[in-house]
Design a protein around this motif. Structure first.
Motif, PDB file in Angstrom:
ATOM      1  N   GLY A  87      93.390 123.610  13.785  1.00  0.00           N
ATOM      2  CA  GLY A  87      92.954 122.450  14.544  1.00  0.00           C
ATOM      3  C   GLY A  87      91.924 122.798  15.590  1.00  0.00           C
ATOM      4  O   GLY A  87      90.920 122.092  15.760  1.00  0.00           O
ATOM      5  N   GLY A  88      92.151 123.889  16.302  1.00  0.00           N
ATOM      6  CA  GLY A  88      91.187 124.324  17.300  1.00  0.00           C
ATOM      7  C   GLY A  88      89.860 124.703  16.689  1.00  0.00           C
ATOM      8  O   GLY A  88      88.792 124.428  17.253  1.00  0.00           O
ATOM      9  N   PHE A  89      89.924 125.351  15.517  1.00  0.00           N
ATOM     10  CA  PHE A  89      88.680 125.734  14.839  1.00  0.00           C
ATOM     11  C   PHE A  89      87.913 124.489  14.420  1.00  0.00           C
ATOM     12  O   PHE A  89      86.687 124.430  14.541  1.00  0.00           O
ATOM     13  CB  PHE A  89      88.982 126.603  13.619  1.00  0.00           C
ATOM     14  CG  PHE A  89      87.752 127.163  12.954  1.00  0.00           C
ATOM     15  CD1 PHE A  89      87.311 128.447  13.261  1.00  0.00           C
ATOM     16  CD2 PHE A  89      87.037 126.417  12.025  1.00  0.00           C
ATOM     17  CE1 PHE A  89      86.168 128.967  12.650  1.00  0.00           C
ATOM     18  CE2 PHE A  89      85.903 126.929  11.414  1.00  0.00           C
ATOM     19  CZ  PHE A  89      85.464 128.210  11.739  1.00  0.00           C
ATOM     20  N   GLN A  90      88.612 123.479  13.912  1.00  0.00           N
ATOM     21  CA  GLN A  90      87.949 122.253  13.489  1.00  0.00           C
ATOM     22  C   GLN A  90      87.239 121.573  14.654  1.00  0.00           C
ATOM     23  O   GLN A  90      86.114 121.081  14.512  1.00  0.00           O
ATOM     24  CB  GLN A  90      88.957 121.314  12.844  1.00  0.00           C
ATOM     25  CG  GLN A  90      89.413 121.784  11.464  1.00  0.00           C
ATOM     26  CD  GLN A  90      90.497 120.904  10.864  1.00  0.00           C
ATOM     27  OE1 GLN A  90      91.270 120.277  11.576  1.00  0.00           O
ATOM     28  NE2 GLN A  90      90.566 120.875   9.557  1.00  0.00           N
ATOM     29  N   LYS A  91      87.895 121.540  15.800  1.00  0.00           N
ATOM     30  CA  LYS A  91      87.261 120.932  16.976  1.00  0.00           C
ATOM     31  C   LYS A  91      86.035 121.736  17.406  1.00  0.00           C
ATOM     32  O   LYS A  91      85.021 121.167  17.823  1.00  0.00           O
ATOM     33  CB  LYS A  91      88.275 120.840  18.109  1.00  0.00           C
ATOM     34  CG  LYS A  91      89.375 119.835  17.838  1.00  0.00           C
ATOM     35  CD  LYS A  91      90.413 119.824  18.952  1.00  0.00           C
ATOM     36  CE  LYS A  91      91.534 118.844  18.639  1.00  0.00           C
ATOM     37  NZ  LYS A  91      92.594 118.843  19.675  1.00  0.00           N
ATOM     38  N   TRP A  92      86.137 123.042  17.324  1.00  0.00           N
ATOM     39  CA  TRP A  92      84.996 123.907  17.651  1.00  0.00           C
ATOM     40  C   TRP A  92      83.844 123.631  16.685  1.00  0.00           C
ATOM     41  O   TRP A  92      82.691 123.501  17.094  1.00  0.00           O
ATOM     42  CB  TRP A  92      85.439 125.361  17.584  1.00  0.00           C
ATOM     43  CG  TRP A  92      84.446 126.379  18.065  1.00  0.00           C
ATOM     44  CD1 TRP A  92      83.596 126.272  19.126  1.00  0.00           C
ATOM     45  CD2 TRP A  92      84.240 127.683  17.507  1.00  0.00           C
ATOM     46  NE1 TRP A  92      82.858 127.432  19.274  1.00  0.00           N
ATOM     47  CE2 TRP A  92      83.237 128.308  18.290  1.00  0.00           C
ATOM     48  CE3 TRP A  92      84.798 128.387  16.446  1.00  0.00           C
ATOM     49  CZ2 TRP A  92      82.783 129.608  18.028  1.00  0.00           C
ATOM     50  CZ3 TRP A  92      84.361 129.669  16.196  1.00  0.00           C
ATOM     51  CH2 TRP A  92      83.366 130.274  16.969  1.00  0.00           C
ATOM     52  N   PRO A 151      93.630 121.162  -2.272  1.00  0.00           N
ATOM     53  CA  PRO A 151      92.964 119.924  -1.823  1.00  0.00           C
ATOM     54  C   PRO A 151      92.710 119.960  -0.328  1.00  0.00           C
ATOM     55  O   PRO A 151      93.463 120.553   0.440  1.00  0.00           O
ATOM     56  CB  PRO A 151      93.985 118.840  -2.199  1.00  0.00           C
ATOM     57  CG  PRO A 151      95.305 119.546  -2.205  1.00  0.00           C
ATOM     58  CD  PRO A 151      95.017 120.931  -2.714  1.00  0.00           C
ATOM     59  N   TRP A 152      91.645 119.330   0.068  1.00  0.00           N
ATOM     60  CA  TRP A 152      91.311 119.230   1.493  1.00  0.00           C
ATOM     61  C   TRP A 152      92.241 118.235   2.159  1.00  0.00           C
ATOM     62  O   TRP A 152      92.483 117.144   1.671  1.00  0.00           O
ATOM     63  CB  TRP A 152      89.868 118.780   1.643  1.00  0.00           C
ATOM     64  CG  TRP A 152      89.496 118.385   3.037  1.00  0.00           C
ATOM     65  CD1 TRP A 152      89.139 117.151   3.476  1.00  0.00           C
ATOM     66  CD2 TRP A 152      89.438 119.239   4.171  1.00  0.00           C
ATOM     67  NE1 TRP A 152      88.854 117.179   4.804  1.00  0.00           N
ATOM     68  CE2 TRP A 152      89.034 118.446   5.264  1.00  0.00           C
ATOM     69  CE3 TRP A 152      89.699 120.595   4.377  1.00  0.00           C
ATOM     70  CZ2 TRP A 152      88.875 118.958   6.542  1.00  0.00           C
ATOM     71  CZ3 TRP A 152      89.539 121.119   5.643  1.00  0.00           C
ATOM     72  CH2 TRP A 152      89.139 120.309   6.705  1.00  0.00           C
ATOM     73  N   GLU A 153      92.784 118.603   3.308  1.00  0.00           N
ATOM     74  CA  GLU A 153      93.631 117.719   4.085  1.00  0.00           C
ATOM     75  C   GLU A 153      92.921 117.434   5.393  1.00  0.00           C
ATOM     76  O   GLU A 153      92.708 118.336   6.206  1.00  0.00           O
ATOM     77  CB  GLU A 153      94.988 118.365   4.352  1.00  0.00           C
ATOM     78  CG  GLU A 153      95.766 118.631   3.064  1.00  0.00           C
ATOM     79  CD  GLU A 153      97.108 119.277   3.335  1.00  0.00           C
ATOM     80  OE1 GLU A 153      97.555 119.206   4.486  1.00  0.00           O
ATOM     81  OE2 GLU A 153      97.694 119.833   2.398  1.00  0.00           O
ATOM     82  N   PRO A 154      92.534 116.179   5.667  1.00  0.00           N
ATOM     83  CA  PRO A 154      91.711 115.892   6.834  1.00  0.00           C
ATOM     84  C   PRO A 154      92.447 115.942   8.157  1.00  0.00           C
ATOM     85  O   PRO A 154      91.829 116.068   9.209  1.00  0.00           O
ATOM     86  CB  PRO A 154      91.216 114.462   6.548  1.00  0.00           C
ATOM     87  CG  PRO A 154      92.281 113.870   5.679  1.00  0.00           C
ATOM     88  CD  PRO A 154      92.767 115.005   4.823  1.00  0.00           C
ATOM     89  N   ASN A 155      93.776 115.818   8.135  1.00  0.00           N
ATOM     90  CA  ASN A 155      94.505 115.782   9.404  1.00  0.00           C
ATOM     91  C   ASN A 155      94.492 117.132  10.085  1.00  0.00           C
ATOM     92  O   ASN A 155      94.724 118.169   9.469  1.00  0.00           O
ATOM     93  CB  ASN A 155      95.962 115.356   9.172  1.00  0.00           C
ATOM     94  CG  ASN A 155      96.057 113.930   8.688  1.00  0.00           C
ATOM     95  OD1 ASN A 155      95.193 113.109   8.997  1.00  0.00           O
ATOM     96  ND2 ASN A 155      97.088 113.629   7.922  1.00  0.00           N
ATOM     97  N   TYR A 156      94.225 117.131  11.368  1.00  0.00           N
ATOM     98  CA  TYR A 156      94.207 118.373  12.121  1.00  0.00           C
ATOM     99  C   TYR A 156      95.609 118.946  12.221  1.00  0.00           C
ATOM    100  O   TYR A 156      96.584 118.230  12.400  1.00  0.00           O
ATOM    101  CB  TYR A 156      93.690 118.137  13.529  1.00  0.00           C
ATOM    102  CG  TYR A 156      92.210 117.880  13.606  1.00  0.00           C
ATOM    103  CD1 TYR A 156      91.621 117.497  14.799  1.00  0.00           C
ATOM    104  CD2 TYR A 156      91.389 118.022  12.490  1.00  0.00           C
ATOM    105  CE1 TYR A 156      90.262 117.265  14.887  1.00  0.00           C
ATOM    106  CE2 TYR A 156      90.036 117.793  12.560  1.00  0.00           C
ATOM    107  CZ  TYR A 156      89.474 117.409  13.761  1.00  0.00           C
ATOM    108  OH  TYR A 156      88.135 117.184  13.846  1.00  0.00           O
ATOM    109  N   MET A 157      95.675 120.241  12.168  1.00  0.00           N
ATOM    110  CA  MET A 157      96.928 120.939  12.417  1.00  0.00           C
ATOM    111  C   MET A 157      96.950 121.398  13.861  1.00  0.00           C
ATOM    112  O   MET A 157      95.924 121.738  14.442  1.00  0.00           O
ATOM    113  CB  MET A 157      97.060 122.165  11.512  1.00  0.00           C
ATOM    114  CG  MET A 157      97.166 121.828  10.044  1.00  0.00           C
ATOM    115  SD  MET A 157      97.195 123.338   9.077  1.00  0.00           S
ATOM    116  CE  MET A 157      98.690 124.078   9.714  1.00  0.00           C
ATOM    117  N   VAL A 158      98.133 121.416  14.445  1.00  0.00           N
ATOM    118  CA  VAL A 158      98.267 121.988  15.780  1.00  0.00           C
ATOM    119  C   VAL A 158      98.019 123.477  15.689  1.00  0.00           C
ATOM    120  O   VAL A 158      98.529 124.136  14.787  1.00  0.00           O
ATOM    121  CB  VAL A 158      99.684 121.722  16.325  1.00  0.00           C
ATOM    122  CG1 VAL A 158      99.876 122.410  17.665  1.00  0.00           C
ATOM    123  CG2 VAL A 158      99.917 120.218  16.443  1.00  0.00           C
TER     124      VAL A 158
END
Length: 244
Positions: free
Chosen positions: A157-162, A225-232
C-alpha cells in the motif's frame, strides 16, 4: 527494522551513488544473484535471531508480528506480544513450515527464506502495475528487484501511494520518516538506495543461508490477477505507534 551491512562489500549508499541504467537490473550485483542478500543488507544484517527493542521485528528479514499473521505463521485474532526479545509465550502458531514458536521460526533459515519468498510474492503481485520495468526514478531504473526491496519497507500500500505521487517525497508518510529521524527527502533517498541496491537482483532467487538452494516461487506473480484495493503496509518501522 535493523539496518546493517551484510558484508563490507555491500554498501547500499554506494550502490545508489554509482548505479546507472547500464548496471542496475543487469543481474550482476553479486556472484550469487541472491535477492535475500540484498534484503539482509538493509534488515537483520544476516543475524537470523535479530530482534528490535522498539518493535516485534523478528529474524533475518525483520518480519513483524502482524506480517507473520498475514503470512499464515500465526493464528489471527491474538494480542500483539511485547516488543523486543522473547519467545512470545502464549502466542498460538499455525505450524506452517513446522514452526510452532518464535524461537523455532528464528532457528529455521528455511522458514525465514520461505516467508521472504511469500512476502515478496504478495507485495509484487499488488504493485506490479504501478511501475514499468526500466522506468527512471531519480536517475535510477525501477526494476522488479528494486521495487521488491523498497516495498519490503513500505508495504504494498505504501509503495502504491509512492508510485501515485510519481515516486516523490510527497507520496511518503511524514510520520514514518520522522520515526526514523528523517525528512521526507531523506526518506526518499533511503528508498532510492533500496531501489538501486535491489535493481540487479532477481527477487525470485532467495538462497537458504547461502546453501545455494534457491527458493523460486515468484514467477507465478506474472499470472496473478491485479487487485486494485490497497493493502495495509505489512512492515513498518519499529518505533511507530501501533506497529504490529
Amino acid at each position: 527494522m535493523l539496518t546493517a551491512a551484510l558484508n563490507p562489500a555491500f554498501t547500499p549508499k554506494a550502490a545508489y551513488a554509482g548505479a546507472d541504467s547500464a548496471t542496475a537490473g543487469s543481474g550482476e550485483c553479486g556472484p550469487s544473484n541472491n535477492y535475500g542478500e540484498a534484503v539482509l543488507g538493509f534488515e537483520g544484517g544476516g543475524d537470523q535471531y535479530a530482534t528490535n527493542p522498539g518493535s516485534t521485528a523478528t529474524g533475518s528479514y525483520q518480519f513483524l508480528f502482524g506480517t507473520l499473521v498475514d503470512l499464515g505463521y500465526i493464528e489471527p485474532g491474538q494480542a500483539k506480544p511485547p516488543n523486543g526479545a522473547g519467545n512470545w509465550e502464549g502466542v498460538v502458531w499455525t505450524g506452517k513450515g513446522g514452526v510452532y514458536s518464535r524461537d523455532q521460526f528464528m532457528s529455521s533459515t528455511e522458514a525465514q527464506d520461505q516467508a521472504l519468498s511469500d512476502f515478496t510474492n504478495k507485495n509484487l503481485s499488488h504493485i506490479k502495475k504501478t511501475y514499468q520495468s526500466g522506468q527512471m526514478v531519480d536517475g535510477i531504473p525501477m526494476t522488479d528487484g528494486g521495487a521488491a526491496l523498497a516495498s519490503h519497507m513500505l508495504g504494498s500500500g505504501g509503495f502504491q501511494k509512492w508510485a501515485e505521487s510519481g515516486f516523490s517525497p510527497s507520496g511518503l508518510d511524514p510520520d514514518i520518516a520522522a520515526a526514523h529521524g528523517w525528512t521526507p527527502e531523506e526518506y526518499q533517498k533511503h528508498l532510492m538506495e533500496r531501489v538501486a541496491a535491489g535493481g540487479c537482483y532477481d527477487p525470485a532467487n532467495i538462497d537458504s543461508a547461502g546453501s545455494g538452494e534457491l527458493q523460486q516461487d515468484l514467477p507465478e506473480i506474472f499470472l496473478m490477477p491485479w487487485e486494485p484495493n490497497y493493502m495495509v503496509p505489512a512492515i513498518l518501522p519499529g518505533m511507530l505507534p501501533n506497529a504490529t
